[in-house]
Design a protein around this motif. Sequence first.
Motif, PDB file in Angstrom:
ATOM      1  N   TRP A   1       0.838  -1.212   0.000  1.00 52.98           N
ATOM      2  CA  TRP A   1       0.000   0.000   0.000  1.00 52.98           C
ATOM      3  C   TRP A   1       0.868   1.257   0.000  1.00 52.98           C
ATOM      4  CZ3 TRP A   1      -4.658   0.684  -1.588  1.00 52.98           C
ATOM      5  CH2 TRP A   1      -5.567  -0.378  -1.546  1.00 52.98           C
ATOM      6  N   ILE A   2       1.949   1.248   0.748  1.00 52.71           N
ATOM      7  CA  ILE A   2       2.862   2.396   0.762  1.00 52.71           C
ATOM      8  C   ILE A   2       3.494   2.583  -0.614  1.00 52.71           C
ATOM      9  CG2 ILE A   2       5.053   3.242   1.710  1.00 52.71           C
ATOM     10  CD1 ILE A   2       4.210   1.969   4.393  1.00 52.71           C
ATOM     11  N   ALA A   3       3.907   1.474  -1.242  1.00 55.42           N
ATOM     12  CA  ALA A   3       4.495   1.542  -2.582  1.00 55.42           C
ATOM     13  C   ALA A   3       3.473   2.070  -3.595  1.00 55.42           C
ATOM     14  CB  ALA A   3       5.016   0.171  -3.005  1.00 55.42           C
ATOM     15  N   LEU A   4       2.221   1.610  -3.480  1.00 55.58           N
ATOM     16  CA  LEU A   4       1.169   2.061  -4.391  1.00 55.58           C
ATOM     17  C   LEU A   4       0.916   3.557  -4.217  1.00 55.58           C
ATOM     18  CD1 LEU A   4      -0.999   1.351  -6.485  1.00 55.58           C
ATOM     19  CD2 LEU A   4      -2.564   0.953  -4.581  1.00 55.58           C
ATOM     20  N   LEU A   5       0.840   4.031  -3.001  1.00 57.78           N
ATOM     21  CA  LEU A   5       0.646   5.458  -2.748  1.00 57.78           C
ATOM     22  C   LEU A   5       1.828   6.275  -3.268  1.00 57.78           C
ATOM     23  CD1 LEU A   5      -0.938   5.413   0.832  1.00 57.78           C
ATOM     24  CD2 LEU A   5      -2.044   6.034  -1.329  1.00 57.78           C
ATOM     25  N   ALA A   6       3.041   5.758  -3.109  1.00 58.53           N
ATOM     26  CA  ALA A   6       4.227   6.444  -3.631  1.00 58.53           C
ATOM     27  C   ALA A   6       4.154   6.551  -5.158  1.00 58.53           C
ATOM     28  CB  ALA A   6       5.492   5.730  -3.199  1.00 58.53           C
ATOM     29  N   LEU A   7       3.718   5.481  -5.825  1.00 58.68           N
ATOM     30  CA  LEU A   7       3.569   5.512  -7.284  1.00 58.68           C
ATOM     31  C   LEU A   7       2.510   6.518  -7.719  1.00 58.68           C
ATOM     32  CD1 LEU A   7       3.856   1.748  -8.282  1.00 58.68           C
ATOM     33  CD2 LEU A   7       5.387   3.596  -8.920  1.00 58.68           C
TER      34      LEU A   7
ATOM     35  N   LEU B   1       1.265  11.677 -10.282  1.00 61.57           N
ATOM     36  CA  LEU B   1       0.650  13.009 -10.250  1.00 61.57           C
ATOM     37  C   LEU B   1       1.697  14.104 -10.433  1.00 61.57           C
ATOM     38  CD1 LEU B   1      -1.984  12.532  -7.389  1.00 61.57           C
ATOM     39  CD2 LEU B   1      -2.415  12.754  -9.841  1.00 61.57           C
ATOM     40  N   ALA B   2       2.856  13.935  -9.808  1.00 61.11           N
ATOM     41  CA  ALA B   2       3.926  14.925  -9.962  1.00 61.11           C
ATOM     42  C   ALA B   2       4.411  14.989 -11.413  1.00 61.11           C
ATOM     43  CB  ALA B   2       5.081  14.596  -9.022  1.00 61.11           C
ATOM     44  N   LEU B   3       4.556  13.825 -12.044  1.00 59.80           N
ATOM     45  CA  LEU B   3       4.977  13.793 -13.453  1.00 59.80           C
ATOM     46  C   LEU B   3       3.920  14.415 -14.362  1.00 59.80           C
ATOM     47  CD1 LEU B   3       6.680  10.291 -13.774  1.00 59.80           C
ATOM     48  CD2 LEU B   3       7.767  12.522 -13.967  1.00 59.80           C
ATOM     49  N   ALA B   4       2.655  14.129 -14.107  1.00 56.99           N
ATOM     50  CA  ALA B   4       1.579  14.710 -14.914  1.00 56.99           C
ATOM     51  C   ALA B   4       1.578  16.228 -14.788  1.00 56.99           C
ATOM     52  CB  ALA B   4       0.237  14.134 -14.483  1.00 56.99           C
ATOM     53  N   ARG B   5       1.774  16.736 -13.579  1.00 54.55           N
ATOM     54  CA  ARG B   5       1.831  18.178 -13.370  1.00 54.55           C
ATOM     55  C   ARG B   5       3.020  18.775 -14.124  1.00 54.55           C
ATOM     56  NH1 ARG B   5       4.316  21.838 -10.078  1.00 54.55           N
ATOM     57  NH2 ARG B   5       3.082  23.640  -9.466  1.00 54.55           N
ATOM     58  N   GLN B   6       4.170  18.123 -14.052  1.00 58.30           N
ATOM     59  CA  GLN B   6       5.362  18.628 -14.732  1.00 58.30           C
ATOM     60  C   GLN B   6       5.164  18.633 -16.244  1.00 58.30           C
ATOM     61  OE1 GLN B   6       7.622  19.963 -12.880  1.00 58.30           O
ATOM     62  NE2 GLN B   6       8.881  20.597 -14.575  1.00 58.30           N
TER      63      GLN B   6
END
Length: 198
Positions: free
Chosen positions: A13-19, A24-29
Motif C-alpha cells: 500500500w505504501i508503494a502504491l501510494l508512492a507511485l 501526479l507529480a509527473l503529470a503536473r510537470q
Amino acid sequence: MTEALLVSNVILWIALLALVVVSLALARQIGILHERIAPMGALMLDAGPKVGDAAPRHALRTLDGRDLVIGNEAATGRATLLFFLSPTCPVCKKLLPIIKSVAAREAASTRVVLASDGEQPEHLEFVQRASLQAFPYVLSTELGLGFHVSKLPYAVLIGADGRIEAKGLVNSREQLESLFTARELGVGSVQDYLGARA
C-alpha cells in the motif's frame, strides 16, 4: 505468518501510494512543460522581401507550357502558396502529401505553385513520379533569388492583394500550417504573435 502478511500488505500500500504521488507529480510537470513550449512555426529568415511587402513580380512558364505570373495575385483574386522544393530533397518529398492536402483544403482561396531550378527532364520525371500534375510547377533561378531562398523546403504565402503574408523554412506539417495561422492572426509568424503576447 499473519504478521508477515500484514507487513507485506502495508508495504504494498505504501508503494502504491508512492507511485500515485510520483505519477501526479509527473503529470503536473508535463502540463507545465506543455504550457512553456510554444508551437514551432516556419522559421523566418531575415533575407529577402519582408512580410507585408509586395511580392516581387515574376512572369514565368510552367513545365507544361502555361504562362504564370507571381506577384500579381490581384488579377486572380486568390492567394498563392509558393513552395520551393527539389527532387533530391527528402524533406520536400515527405511534405508533398501535406501540400496536396493543403491545396485541396484551401482551393477556393489559395493556389499552390511549386518552384525549383535545374534541368527540366529531371523535374518532368519528378512530377510524374510524385503525381504533381495538378500543380503549376516552375523552374526559375530568378524566382528563388527574388525571394532569397537559400535552404529547402521553403514556402511563401502571398495574399490576394499581392503582399507577402508569411514565409519561412517548413520541415513539417505544423510549420507549413503556421503560415496559414499567421495569416489568420494578421502577423508575420506564429513566433511574432507569441512574442507580442509574452
